[in-house]
Design a protein around this motif. Structure first.
Motif, PDB file in Angstrom:
ATOM      1  N   UNK A  97      -9.932  17.091 -18.844  1.00 30.56           N
ATOM      2  CA  UNK A  97      -9.805  17.607 -17.478  1.00 30.56           C
ATOM      3  C   UNK A  97      -8.633  16.897 -16.794  1.00 30.56           C
ATOM      4  N   UNK A  98      -7.743  17.705 -16.189  1.00 29.19           N
ATOM      5  CA  UNK A  98      -6.541  17.162 -15.543  1.00 29.19           C
ATOM      6  C   UNK A  98      -6.905  16.387 -14.282  1.00 29.19           C
ATOM      7  N   UNK A  99      -6.207  15.237 -14.120  1.00 29.42           N
ATOM      8  CA  UNK A  99      -6.413  14.401 -12.930  1.00 29.42           C
ATOM      9  C   UNK A  99      -5.059  14.100 -12.314  1.00 29.42           C
ATOM     10  N   UNK A 100      -4.920  14.310 -10.987  1.00 25.70           N
ATOM     11  CA  UNK A 100      -3.640  14.156 -10.288  1.00 25.70           C
ATOM     12  C   UNK A 100      -3.696  13.053  -9.230  1.00 25.70           C
ATOM     13  N   UNK A 101      -4.203  11.922  -9.619  1.00 26.97           N
ATOM     14  CA  UNK A 101      -4.273  10.795  -8.683  1.00 26.97           C
ATOM     15  C   UNK A 101      -5.460   9.918  -9.003  1.00 26.97           C
ATOM     16  N   UNK A 102      -5.806   9.035  -8.033  1.00 28.15           N
ATOM     17  CA  UNK A 102      -6.907   8.097  -8.255  1.00 28.15           C
ATOM     18  C   UNK A 102      -7.547   7.761  -6.920  1.00 28.15           C
ATOM     19  N   UNK A 157       0.821  -1.225   0.000  1.00 25.85           N
ATOM     20  CA  UNK A 157       0.000   0.000   0.000  1.00 25.85           C
ATOM     21  C   UNK A 157       0.852   1.272   0.000  1.00 25.85           C
ATOM     22  N   UNK A 158       2.050   1.162  -0.562  1.00 24.85           N
ATOM     23  CA  UNK A 158       2.908   2.347  -0.633  1.00 24.85           C
ATOM     24  C   UNK A 158       2.337   3.348  -1.636  1.00 24.85           C
ATOM     25  N   UNK A 159       2.347   4.629  -1.271  1.00 27.44           N
ATOM     26  CA  UNK A 159       1.830   5.688  -2.145  1.00 27.44           C
ATOM     27  C   UNK A 159       0.336   5.893  -2.021  1.00 27.44           C
ATOM     28  N   UNK A 160      -0.291   5.172  -1.064  1.00 28.96           N
ATOM     29  CA  UNK A 160      -1.737   5.309  -0.842  1.00 28.96           C
ATOM     30  C   UNK A 160      -1.974   6.024   0.491  1.00 28.96           C
ATOM     31  N   UNK A 191      -6.705   7.346  -1.479  1.00 27.51           N
ATOM     32  CA  UNK A 191      -6.221   7.980  -2.705  1.00 27.51           C
ATOM     33  C   UNK A 191      -4.852   7.428  -3.075  1.00 27.51           C
ATOM     34  N   UNK A 192      -4.718   7.068  -4.358  1.00 28.96           N
ATOM     35  CA  UNK A 192      -3.408   6.695  -4.893  1.00 28.96           C
ATOM     36  C   UNK A 192      -2.758   7.953  -5.423  1.00 28.96           C
ATOM     37  N   UNK A 193      -1.681   8.359  -4.783  1.00 28.23           N
ATOM     38  CA  UNK A 193      -1.003   9.599  -5.148  1.00 28.23           C
ATOM     39  C   UNK A 193      -0.165   9.387  -6.415  1.00 28.23           C
ATOM     40  N   UNK A 194       0.277  10.487  -7.009  1.00 27.34           N
ATOM     41  CA  UNK A 194       1.123  10.403  -8.199  1.00 27.34           C
ATOM     42  C   UNK A 194       2.382   9.601  -7.877  1.00 27.34           C
ATOM     43  N   UNK A 195       2.750   8.662  -8.771  1.00 21.87           N
ATOM     44  CA  UNK A 195       3.915   7.804  -8.565  1.00 21.87           C
ATOM     45  C   UNK A 195       3.589   6.484  -7.896  1.00 21.87           C
ATOM     46  N   UNK A 196       2.390   6.342  -7.358  1.00 28.28           N
ATOM     47  CA  UNK A 196       1.991   5.084  -6.702  1.00 28.28           C
ATOM     48  C   UNK A 196       1.854   3.978  -7.758  1.00 28.28           C
ATOM     49  N   UNK A 197       2.278   2.776  -7.421  1.00 28.09           N
ATOM     50  CA  UNK A 197       2.167   1.632  -8.320  1.00 28.09           C
ATOM     51  C   UNK A 197       1.056   0.717  -7.813  1.00 28.09           C
ATOM     52  N   UNK A 216       0.561   5.446 -11.297  1.00 28.25           N
ATOM     53  CA  UNK A 216      -0.340   6.595 -11.346  1.00 28.25           C
ATOM     54  C   UNK A 216       0.445   7.818 -11.811  1.00 28.25           C
ATOM     55  N   UNK A 217      -0.032   8.402 -12.912  1.00 24.90           N
ATOM     56  CA  UNK A 217       0.638   9.576 -13.479  1.00 24.90           C
ATOM     57  C   UNK A 217      -0.379  10.708 -13.656  1.00 24.90           C
ATOM     58  N   UNK A 218       0.147  11.909 -13.781  1.00 25.85           N
ATOM     59  CA  UNK A 218      -0.716  13.053 -14.099  1.00 25.85           C
ATOM     60  C   UNK A 218      -1.254  12.847 -15.508  1.00 25.85           C
ATOM     61  N   UNK A 219      -2.584  12.992 -15.660  1.00 23.70           N
ATOM     62  CA  UNK A 219      -3.189  12.737 -16.970  1.00 23.70           C
ATOM     63  C   UNK A 219      -4.422  13.614 -17.171  1.00 23.70           C
ATOM     64  N   UNK A 220      -4.982  13.553 -18.365  1.00 20.35           N
ATOM     65  CA  UNK A 220      -6.222  14.265 -18.670  1.00 20.35           C
ATOM     66  C   UNK A 220      -7.276  13.257 -19.085  1.00 20.35           C
TER      67      UNK A 220
END
Length: 820
Positions: free
Chosen positions: A119-124, A45-48, A95-101, A111-115
């Motif tokens: 609309x921009x999304x910075x996580x999941x 659960x690293x990056x969560x 939330x899975x932060x940016x860089x989380x696998x 998890x990467x910054x995407x559209x």
């Protein structure tokens, strides 16, 4: 051996950290190679993190996506596009932060910054199945209100990683090839070091017999190979996926889960060290299991689909008609457990380690079961493991036990008894260990004290300790639990001065010869003393009946001890030639071994065995190659002879005491033997027989010399090498042209000459050979030079003529030589 830290704690109570456990195991002889953290959820659960949804609005270009802002406790909210139908403002979420696998089976994505639709999304924002905490994908995880924003998900879910301890088990410690075995050792260490602890494992009281509707009979025909065999039948089983705890247990230590029945047998083996096998009951024809050897050449298809030819030395587990399994090694095709299986027969047995090892090597198979059987398991653990497996089959497969355990144990394996004296322990350890400490350690190692007195103990060793048979073995166990570090290094070093003896002289001379050969361009090689008996088939000089044979050979290529150093060197030559290195000069120092049946004596078993030290030389290929100053030149016998004679000169062998003759050794095509005057063979050298060379894949000539170093040392033991000045009296040279038979060798001329004159004859050399016209048929001409010299005076013609006439007369008499 892979050990799970959590699994280990089920059997022994301790509060040590994983690293402290590793240190303890290493200190008691179970060396730990590696320690690795194993998260209970992949990725740990690293990056969560726990987040709070601040706002939630519909996506301007989608009817199911939402645009949210989420607070992760960092001061600035992050915009995340979410497709879950249940997302809403005010919720606490994962939330899975940016860089989380994140992981999906064998796949992973970052998890990467995407559209998303512009609309921009910075996580999941995550659902249960996306992070591995559950199976639901109906919507995102909604946490209670008291969840702390910014808290790592691993901390929120209170994840506890397991630790994988990789232990390098030595061949003698078969008892440590399980979690229970390691727990026993750790328990003894904890007791000795003052920790509060206890040792425990599941009882077998829950084993009950439901009915006797599926009885299986057992017959052991080969009681040498199978000492004990037990089985039980389980009916109405549902073969399915194992529960999560069992899959986790196995996958943590690197065992792939298959189905609940197979996983149970693997679990029991890894837990208690007893390999089990599971048969589909429908394949046990005649409801009978027969343990026997099959006829030589019997074909058998194993689980991997390969057809293997069984030997009469392979033990098979058979039904009433055919083999189902190579005992202790590998199962047969069709006899295992499949999705259609409803009733099974569980096997638990003790097989002879030698039989299993040979079968595994013979078929090129190595399994977890054979690895344990061939080292020796606990014969008293057979029934316990079988009951534990049956209990698990009832719990995890819904089966019922449908027979009484059939246990065939023709002759009980008795535990070893050892007498241990306290003085012996202290002498071997080098420190006086209190008697109460000794008793405490042996008791914690489950050695039973049968008798005790002021001098020592009589112990009964548990059956699973196959490596403890003697008092010194017990001392080793005591010392590793007591702690090697607790034996102080003395502040004084006691020693006694010794004078160099014969062995020192032998080693010194051997090293001098080695340095001499290295200076001549040789390379030293070192080959195994074990070799294959096939090399000696048909040899008369080294007959197969004189081979020292191994009782438990590792393979057919290492089943005897060498009678000669020749074949190891030929293997090295073949290896080099195949790698385009054909011009070679090798030497080796080593022992050879001979069995002398005529000297066999039951009262002195060693009398029939002879061990001698040898030095061997191999020369092959070109002596000179690629030199601008010298044309290429092939190696010859005379080059080899020069090296041998230089060795004899260097160690001080007086040539006058040597006898040269033709060798009849059949490893050579043609060879010379050197003996002392007593007829003891010292050296053989010559051209290796082409048949032998072809048998190892060599197509070029090889010259070989073998010096009996043991005999040479005896020969020179009473001969003192002294310095002397170069004589001031001149040497005299005389040449003879000798007409001799074609079958006469120069060594015979040399032998006769030295026998004729030992005092002033210094050298005999052949400088010309003629065969051809003007000679009688069957004759050849040798031109031989003789060097005479007296250290005390100048020789006169009368003395010289007297010596030469004596040599000529003896040559005529002994070998029929005539002067030309």
């Amino acid at each position: 051996m892979n050990i799970s830290y959590k699994w280990l704690k089920e059997y022994v109570d301790f509060s040590l950290s994983p690293q402290e456990v590793c240190d303890a195991l290493t200190s008691e002889g179970l060396e730990v190679d590696a320690l690795e953290e194993v998260p209970c959820i992949r990725g740990g659960l690293k990056g969560l993190f726990v987040g709070k949804v601040l706002t939630c609005e519909m996506h301007p270009d989608s009817d199911h996506l939402h645009v949210t802002t989420v607070d992760l406790g960092r001061g600035e909210a992050q915009q995340i596009v979410c497709g879950a139908p249940n997302v809403a403002a005010g919720q606490k979420v994962i939330v899975a932060d940016l860089g989380c696998v994140l992981y999906d089976g064998d796949k992973e994505f970052k998890i990467k910054k995407s559209k998303l639709r512009g609309v921009e999304s910075n996580g999941m924002i995550c659902a249960e199945d996306e992070i591995g905490v559950g199976n639901s994908h109906d919507g995102i995880i909604v946490l209670p209100e008291d969840a702390k924003v910014g808290m790592p998900a691993a901390e929120y879910y209170n994840l506890e990683s397991d630790w994988l301890i990789e232990i390098d088990i030595t061949a003698n410690r078969a008892d440590a090839l399980s979690h229970w075995g390691v727990a026993r050792d750790l328990y003894a260490w904890l007791k000795q070091n003052g920790y509060e602890t206890s040792l425990h494992r599941p009882a077998d009281e829950n084993f009950v017999i439901d009915d006797e509707s599926l009885p299986i009979d057992v017959e052991i025909h080969n009681t040498e190979a199978c000492k004990r065999y037990a089985c039980v039948s389980i009916s109405d089983c549902e073969v399915k996926e194992s529960p999560e705890w069992l899959k986790t247990r196995l996958s943590t230590i690197g065992v792939r889960p298959i189905n609940n029945i197979v996983d149970i047998t693997n679990y029991v083996m890894m837990a208690y060290g007893q390999p089990l096998h599971c048969f589909d009951a429908d394949m046990v024809t005649g409801r009978k299991i027969v343990v026997k050897s099959m006829p030589e050449g019997t074909p058998f298809v194993t689980l991997d689909g390969e057809e293997r030819i069984l030997s009469e030395r392979d033990l098979a587990i058979c039904n009433a008609e055919e083999p189902m399994c190579i005992a202790g090694v590998f199962g047969g095709k069709g006899s295992g457990t499949y999705d259609t299986t409803h009733s099974v027969v569980l096997e638990s047995a003790y097989f002879n380690p030698t039989w299993i090892r040979k079968s595994a090597r013979r078929h090129g198979l190595s399994t977890d079961a054979s690895f344990r059987f061939e080292r020796g398991i606990d014969p008293e653990g057979v029934i316990y493991a079988l009951k534990q497996a049956a209990i698990l089959c009832r719990e995890l497969a819904g089966g019922k036990v449908t027979m009484r355990i059939k246990d065939v144990y023709p002759e009980k394996i008795e535990n070893a008894k050892v007498h241990l004296e306290y003085s012996y322990v202290n002498r071997l350890v080098g420190k006086e260990i209190p008697t109460e400490t000794i008793k405490s350690i042996v008791t914690s190692l489950e050695m039973k004290i049968l008798e005790k007195n002021a001098d020592g103990l009589k112990l009964e060793i548990p059956a699973y300790r196959v490596d403890v048979q003697r008092a010194c073995d017990v001392v080793e166990d005591i010392l590793r639990i007591y702690g090697y570090n607790n034996v102080e290094i003395p502040t004084q070093l006691k020693s006694s001065l010794v004078i160099k003896g014969d062995e020192d002289k032998k080693h010194m001379l051997a090293n001098l010869v080695g340095e001499q050969l290295l200076g001549c361009g040789f390379n030293e090689i070192l080959n195994n003393s074990f070799t294959k008996s096939a090399y000696y088939d048909g040899l008369k000089s080294f007959p197969a009946e004189n081979l020292v044979r191994m009782m438990n050979p590792l393979s057919s290529d290492l089943n005897v001890m060498r009678q000669t150093l020749l074949f190891g060197g030929l293997e090295s030559i073949e290896y080099n030639i195949n790698r385009r290195n054909p011009n070679l000069k090798f030497f080796e120092r080593g022992n050879v071994y001979t069995f002398l049946p005529e000297k066999h004596n039951p009262d002195n078993p060693l009398a029939a065995y002879l061990e001698e030290n040898m030095i061997a030389l191999w020369v092959t290929g070109k002596r000179v190659s690629g030199s601008w100053a010298h044309a290429d030149e092939q190696s010859t016998f005379f080059e080899l002879k020069a090296y041998v004679m230089n060795i004899l000169t260097r160690i001080g062998v007086p040539f006058g005491m040597l006898v040269f003759k033709e060798s009849r050794n059949d490893i050579f095509a043609k060879a010379t033997a050197i003996e002392n005057r007593g007829g003891k063979l010292l050296v053989e050298m010559g051209l290796v027989d082409k048949t032998l060379l072809k048998s190892v894949g060599i197509d070029q000539e090889v010259y070989y010399a073998e010096l009996n170093w043991t005999a040479l040392m005896k020969t020179i033991s009473k001969h003192k090498v002294e310095y002397r000045e170069i004589s001031k009296y001149p040497a005299v040279s005389r040449d003879l042209a000798l007409l001799i038979d074609n079958n006469v060798e120069f060594v015979e001329i040399e032998r006769v000459a030295y026998q004729s004159e030992r005092k002033i004859l210094r050298k005999v050399e052949l400088f010309d050979v003629y065969e051809g016209k003007n000679l009688p048929e069957g004759k050849k001409s040798y031109a031989v030079n003789f060097i005479l010299q007296d250290e005390q005076k100048t020789l006169n013609d009368k003395q010289i003529d007297g010596v030469m006439n004596k040599i000529v007369a003896n040559l005529r008499k002994q070998i029929g030589a005539e002067l030309r």
